[in-house]
Design a protein around this motif. Structure first.
Motif, PDB file in Angstrom:
ATOM      1  N   GLU A 276     -81.426  16.040  99.700  1.00 33.06           N
ATOM      2  CA  GLU A 276     -82.626  15.229  99.886  1.00 33.06           C
ATOM      3  C   GLU A 276     -82.525  14.336 101.118  1.00 33.06           C
ATOM      4  OE1 GLU A 276     -85.015  14.147  96.379  1.00 33.06           O
ATOM      5  OE2 GLU A 276     -83.105  14.141  95.326  1.00 33.06           O
ATOM      6  N   GLN A 531     -87.949   6.016  92.409  1.00 27.99           N
ATOM      7  CA  GLN A 531     -86.538   6.320  92.668  1.00 27.99           C
ATOM      8  C   GLN A 531     -85.848   6.848  91.413  1.00 27.99           C
ATOM      9  OE1 GLN A 531     -85.246   6.579  95.533  1.00 27.99           O
ATOM     10  NE2 GLN A 531     -86.874   5.598  96.701  1.00 27.99           N
ATOM     11  N   ALA A 532     -86.216   6.313  90.261  1.00 29.72           N
ATOM     12  CA  ALA A 532     -85.627   6.797  89.000  1.00 29.72           C
ATOM     13  C   ALA A 532     -86.066   8.235  88.711  1.00 29.72           C
ATOM     14  CB  ALA A 532     -86.047   5.876  87.849  1.00 29.72           C
ATOM     15  N   ARG A 534     -86.853  10.436  91.013  1.00 31.53           N
ATOM     16  CA  ARG A 534     -86.110  11.273  91.968  1.00 31.53           C
ATOM     17  C   ARG A 534     -84.685  11.529  91.465  1.00 31.53           C
ATOM     18  NH1 ARG A 534     -86.041   9.633  98.108  1.00 31.53           N
ATOM     19  NH2 ARG A 534     -85.412  11.801  98.338  1.00 31.53           N
ATOM     20  N   GLN A 535     -84.072  10.494  90.915  1.00 31.09           N
ATOM     21  CA  GLN A 535     -82.709  10.646  90.409  1.00 31.09           C
ATOM     22  C   GLN A 535     -82.668  11.626  89.239  1.00 31.09           C
ATOM     23  OE1 GLN A 535     -80.770   6.942  89.523  1.00 31.09           O
ATOM     24  NE2 GLN A 535     -79.016   7.908  88.555  1.00 31.09           N
ATOM     25  N   LYS A 536     -83.636  11.528  88.346  1.00 35.31           N
ATOM     26  CA  LYS A 536     -83.702  12.460  87.218  1.00 35.31           C
ATOM     27  C   LYS A 536     -83.909  13.892  87.725  1.00 35.31           C
ATOM     28  CE  LYS A 536     -83.393  11.979  83.525  1.00 35.31           C
ATOM     29  NZ  LYS A 536     -82.216  12.235  82.657  1.00 35.31           N
ATOM     30  N   THR A 538     -82.980  15.116  90.585  1.00 32.93           N
ATOM     31  CA  THR A 538     -81.725  15.566  91.198  1.00 32.93           C
ATOM     32  C   THR A 538     -80.726  15.999  90.132  1.00 32.93           C
ATOM     33  OG1 THR A 538     -82.058  14.103  93.098  1.00 32.93           O
ATOM     34  CG2 THR A 538     -79.813  14.881  92.713  1.00 32.93           C
ATOM     35  N   GLU A 539     -80.626  15.222  89.058  1.00 27.19           N
ATOM     36  CA  GLU A 539     -79.700  15.567  87.963  1.00 27.19           C
ATOM     37  C   GLU A 539     -80.042  16.945  87.385  1.00 27.19           C
ATOM     38  OE1 GLU A 539     -80.013  12.517  85.069  1.00 27.19           O
ATOM     39  OE2 GLU A 539     -79.222  10.933  86.377  1.00 27.19           O
TER      40      GLU A 539
END
Length: 597
Positions: A276, A531-532, A534-536, A538-539
């Motif tokens: 990313e 942002q949260a 996006r993080q989820k 990515t996981e």
């Protein structure tokens, strides 16, 4: 299932865009189609949906294995039965795939032209009911195009072999001669052509003279911290050196060129696709068909080969429709080098003549004082007013009557023997007293010091424009010496009017770093949630070993952060959330949203 229902349940969109609905209906009815649509305009839906509506399996010819793999992964995420046939498949997987093909278990089959044309492949497809044949990146068929692939020329055999099957040719890059060539070879009528235009309003175009290329690139990249992009270089060596330099600045930068080991190239491409905030520094060997929607910037450190190449390479930015940035740097050396490539090639004179015309058109775009987008679109026969989203619209360049300056420059080149480079000629014009000029006696010629009304930077810009206008030639085979071209001698004799650009002042380096495009589209109150999400994403992507955008595009996350749906039904209303993704990922993303309520 009707086309509109598939659009909503599979892809998560409520309505077609632009000419998509007309194209889809046209092909479902059994007609051929030529589709010219800007990158990011939704070309793939134009063949994917008809393939699912019509009986049989859709056959898609695509030029790159990596592109096919991405498209198949995205379709499977959406619940579509898709696969790719390629030479890298192990024997067991290949046999299983053919069983699925003959058993009617696929909606879409992707295949490279080289694989399709191998002995036995077409024969095996003879007994398969095909809903349509779609040829993607169809400009590769044109011998005059910048991405000509000889195997594409052999695809005209498909028209006769599968005469009753609708044929589609799709591209984002084709001028009028290329369009006519595609229609002729694939036996598609002019009446079946859908021209949606070339404009990509979300892309900002900027072109600058090379001043300090690394400083200019560094300044450009400051505006894109935490985002993915591509930096194009002309040579393999420059690609590797630039990637290493960016790594030293802290960027996750990778190199990509044809001279690399195949495994290393593929590994770098996979990292770029799945990352990313990865910067890919590459030659033109990289990029055709890259299906990564969140490329936020494209920079050219050297002059591309043509407007078609420039348009296609910059078009790899902003496929998701969010704002994206481009920068092209060029100088007189680029012009001379591109000219040398043309003249020293083994191509027939007709091809060389066309390449010269293409280079002249690109240089016209670089030197224009008009709106960049208007000049770019007019090259393809498209039209637009001033766009307000390019450098010349934001800061209109100033022009001056350059006739006298051009005469002085050409006279100085002549008086110094037509063998010295740009820096030396500028020193003579400015009357610089140094040992080298004195050694050759050029401090005593009539043109010594006649150009003191302009500074060094302006004279360099004047000489670069004279090279662009073909009034001056550069001897790259020697030591970069300048000489007067035939058109330059005509100019000295006729003395016509000549308007030149005033070089802009050096740009002050920006201290403030702008937020990325996706973040900028999110309100301040929704930044943490975005942002949260996006993080989820990515996981989940890492667990499945797929690119994050295959789960959801940035645009979908922006809408989720703004809408904050609290139920499955509410999440289904967000653009880009189809039924299969809602079943698979709805609970995880709804849980993240609930945590930020």
């Amino acid at each position: 299932m009707p086309a509109l229902e598939i659009l909503k349940t599979v892809y998560g969109y409520d309505a077609f865009r632009g000419p998509q609905a007309d194209i889809v209906a046209h092909v479902i009815a059994g007609n051929n189609a030529f589709v010219l649509m800007p990158t990011g305009g939704g070309k793939s839906l134009c063949y994917q949906i008809p393939a699912m509506v019509r009986p049989g399996m859709g056959l898609v010819v695509s030029p790159l294995l990596a592109l096919m793999a991405d498209q198949v992964a995205a379709l499977r995420q959406a619940g579509v039965r898709a696969a790719a046939l390629n030479s890298d498949l192990p024997g067991d997987e290949r046999r299983a795939l053919w069983r699925a093909i003959h058993g009617g278990d696929l909606d879409l089959l992707y295949v490279a032209p080289e694989t399709l044309l191998r002995p036995g492949v077409l024969e095996q497809l003879d007994g398969v009911r095909l809903s349509l044949i779609a040829i993607d990146e169809a400009h590769c068929l044109s011998q005059w195009g910048h991405d000509f692939r000889p195997s594409y020329r052999q695809l005209d055999a498909l028209a006769e072999r599968f005469a009753g099957t609708p044929r589609m040719a799709l591209t984002a890059t084709a001028d009028e001669p290329t369009r006519q060539e595609i229609l002729s070879h694939l036996d598609i009528d002019e009446a079946d052509a859908f021209i949606a235009g070339f404009d990509r309003p979300n892309i900002r175009y900027a072109i600058e003279e090379k001043d300090n290329p690394r400083a200019q690139l560094k300044d450009f990249l400051k505006r894109h911290e935490g985002e993915s992009g591509i930096v194009y270089c002309l040579s393999k060596r420059k690609t590797e050196e630039t990637a290493a330099w960016l790594q030293g600045l802290g960027y996750d930068a990778l190199a990509y060129h044809a001279g690399m080991d195949k495994a290393a190239r593929e590994a770098n491409q996979a990292r770029f696709q799945r990352g990313e905030a990865v910067v890919m520094v590459a030659t033109i060997a990289f990029g055709m068909g890259i299906d990564k929607p969140d490329v936020r910037f494209v920079a050219h450190l050297d002059l591309p080969g043509s407007i078609e190449a420039y348009y296609q390479e910059t078009g790899r930015a902003g496929r998701d429709g969010l704002p994206s940035d481009t920068l092209m740097l060029y100088g007189s050396e680029d012009v001379a080098l591109r000219s040398r490539f043309i003249e020293e090639s083994d191509a027939p004179e007709q091809r060389k003549r066309m390449e010269r015309q293409k280079l002249d058109a690109l240089l016209g775009l670089a030197e224009t004082a008009d709106c960049r987008r208007r000049v770019l679109l007019s090259y393809f026969g498209d039209h637009a007013g001033p766009c307000g989203n390019c450098d010349t619209c934001a800061e209109p360049p100033k022009l001056f009557d350059g006739g006298i300056a051009a005469q002085k420059a050409l006279s100085c080149i002549y008086r110094t023997g037509e063998r010295f480079g740009q820096a030396y000629v500028v020193d003579v014009l400015l009357g610089v007293e140094n040992e080298r000029i004195a050694q050759f006696g050029h401090d005593r010629i009539s043109t010594f010091g006649i150009g003191r009304e302009h500074d060094n930077r302006t004279w360099r810009a004047i000489l670069r424009q004279l090279i662009t206008l073909r009034l001056v030639e550069v001897d790259l085979a020697g030591h970069g010496g300048l000489s007067i071209a035939p058109a330059g001698r005509d100019f000295l004799r006729d003395k016509p009017a000549l308007m030149l650009r005033v070089p802009p002042p050096p740009r002050a380096r920006r201290g403030k770093v702008a937020r990325g495009a996706a973040q900028a589209a999110v309100g301040e109150a929704d930044q943490d949630l975005f942002q949260a999400l996006r993080q989820k994403r990515t996981e989940i992507a890492r667990l499945q070993n797929v690119p994050p955008y295959v789960i959801f595009h940035d645009r979908t996350l922006v809408e989720l952060a703004a809408a904050r749906p609290s139920s499955r039904a509410a999440m289904a209303e967000v653009s880009g959330v189809g039924d299969a993704k809602l079943d698979r990922y709805g609970p995880a993303f709804l849980a993240v949203i609930a945590e930020h309520a």
